[in-house]
Design an enzyme around this catalytic site. Structure first.
Site, PDB file in Angstrom:
ATOM      1  N   LYS A   1       0.846  -1.197   0.000  1.00  0.00           N
ATOM      2  CA  LYS A   1       0.000   0.000   0.000  1.00  0.00           C
ATOM      3  C   LYS A   1       0.882   1.249   0.000  1.00  0.00           C
ATOM      4  CE  LYS A   1      -0.456   0.005   5.047  1.00  0.00           C
ATOM      5  NZ  LYS A   1      -1.386   0.053   6.188  1.00  0.00           N
TER       6      LYS A   1
ATOM      7  N   TYR B   1      16.815  30.430   7.027  1.00  0.00           N
ATOM      8  CA  TYR B   1      15.659  31.223   7.415  1.00  0.00           C
ATOM      9  C   TYR B   1      15.671  31.523   8.916  1.00  0.00           C
ATOM     10  CZ  TYR B   1      13.396  30.712   2.874  1.00  0.00           C
ATOM     11  OH  TYR B   1      13.086  30.777   1.530  1.00  0.00           O
TER      12      TYR B   1
END
Length: 362
Positions: free
Chosen positions: A35, A257
């Site tokens: 899956k 940042y």
């Protein structure tokens, strides 16, 4: 900027890991869980590598079963979510998919299924303590009898449960779930499937007739503090990129940042072409390790969309263009996941479309 981020899928590792599961879980059959695009490794790629090795595949959606049939795979395919609508049953019969039955709402659909479309193989999901999907243990005999009376249902009805905390080898919860499952299913005909990957490692009493392994096939572990390699499994994915810049920064300079990293001394800071736009976790903490030329180079500053920055003090000979390993051989993905506050499955499933996937036989 051309992207140099590459996920290499090691087909030999996939086959080794399946053999290892079989050795640990025998004589149980192996249901290979593919899956979520085979935990991010590529559904068709993994199924092809394991074709003829796994007795069945397990998926979360009918669409994945369709993809496997279209690729020519004839093994049993179990849809772990079962049918979501009555029309799903027609497609499951057409494709020869096994349906997991977990709720009363599905029973009237099954009773109206057309036997002329072919017998539908089903598994009853028993909720022994996970409390997501499944029938309460005291309902199992009633549901089993109802299904046996339905004309479109195959004579073989499987019985399945799912463990909530099987990675806790000394815990009580899994032992209680095993006991509840045995009591609820005692005397009922049909194959049993209890074990997920962690249960294969730590709960030999839960083998049953089938084991349902996902993470271990890819060399992944969810056991705290231990990698798949610690149990003899090999990582099936290596994630790498390249250094695209090396900056010589002075003590006190701030990186990235908001300038969250302050250089403690004059130092080299590397910039690598990967970020959360590729699936590398933005939540990775400062100090998260990666390898440059086989040596540790910790993450500094914040992960941005396209780039990360590395402390290269431990790799003084690093050069622009050198390979950076984010996880793989020598650096378990479990280590990175722990640093990011998540699990290995989350990281491998999170690779985005701009990552280049290649494969080898390693």
């Amino acid at each position: 900027m051309s992207r140099t981020t590459v996920a290499t899928i090691h087909l030999g590792a996939l086959r080794h890991n399946l053999s290892r599961v079989r050795a640990m879980a025998g004589p149980a059959k192996v249901m290979a869980v593919v899956k979520a695009d085979a935990y991010g490794h590529g559904l068709e790629r993994v199924a092809r590598a394991l074709n003829g090795e796994a007795e069945a595949f397990a998926v979360a959606a009918i669409a994945d079963g369709l993809r496997l049939r279209a690729a020519g795979h004839g093994q049993r395919i179990v849809v772990l979510s079962g049918p979501d609508t009555p029309s799903d049953l027609v497609e499951m019969q057409r494709l020869g998919l096994d349906a997991l039955i977990h709720h009363d709402a599905q029973l009237p659909w099954l009773s109206r299924a057309d036997p002329a479309r072919g017998p539908l193989r089903v598994w009853i999901k028993v909720d022994t303590g996970m409390h997501r999907l499944g029938f309460a243990p005291e309902r199992v005999r009633e549901v089993h009898a109802s299904l046996r009376a339905m004309p479109a249902i195959d004579d073989e009805i499987g019985l399945m449960t799912h463990f909530a905390s099987s990675e806790e080898f000394e815990g009580r919860d899994t032992a209680l779930q095993i006991a509840r499952f045995r009591e609820a299913t005692e005397g009922l005909p049909g194959p049993r499937a209890l074990s997920n990957s962690a249960a294969v490692l730590g709960w030999p009493d839960a083998r049953g007739d089938w084991v349902r392994t996902g993470g271990l096939l890819y060399g992944l572990s969810v056991v705290e503090g231990r990698s798949g390699s610690d149990f003899g499994f090999r990582p099936a994915m290596s994630l790498t990129t390249r250094l695209v810049a090396i900056n010589r920064l002075a003590r006190g300079e701030r990186v990235g940042y908001n300038g969250t990293y302050v250089c403690p001394e004059d130092m080299a800071v590397g910039v690598a072409a990967i970020g959360y736009g590729d699936g590398y976790p933005r939540s990775a903490a400062p100090g998260t390790p990666m390898l440059v030329n086989g040596r540790i180079a910790p993450l500094v500053g914040r992960v941005s969309m396209d780039l990360i920055t590395l402390d290269l003090r431990g790799v003084p000979d690093a050069r622009v263009g050198d390979k950076v390993t984010l996880w793989g051989e020598g650096l378990p993905v479990e280590t990175v996941a722990a640093s990011a506050g998540t699990i290995s499955y989350d990281l491998t499933c999170g690779m985005t479309r701009r990552v280049l996937f290649v494969e080898d036989e390693a």
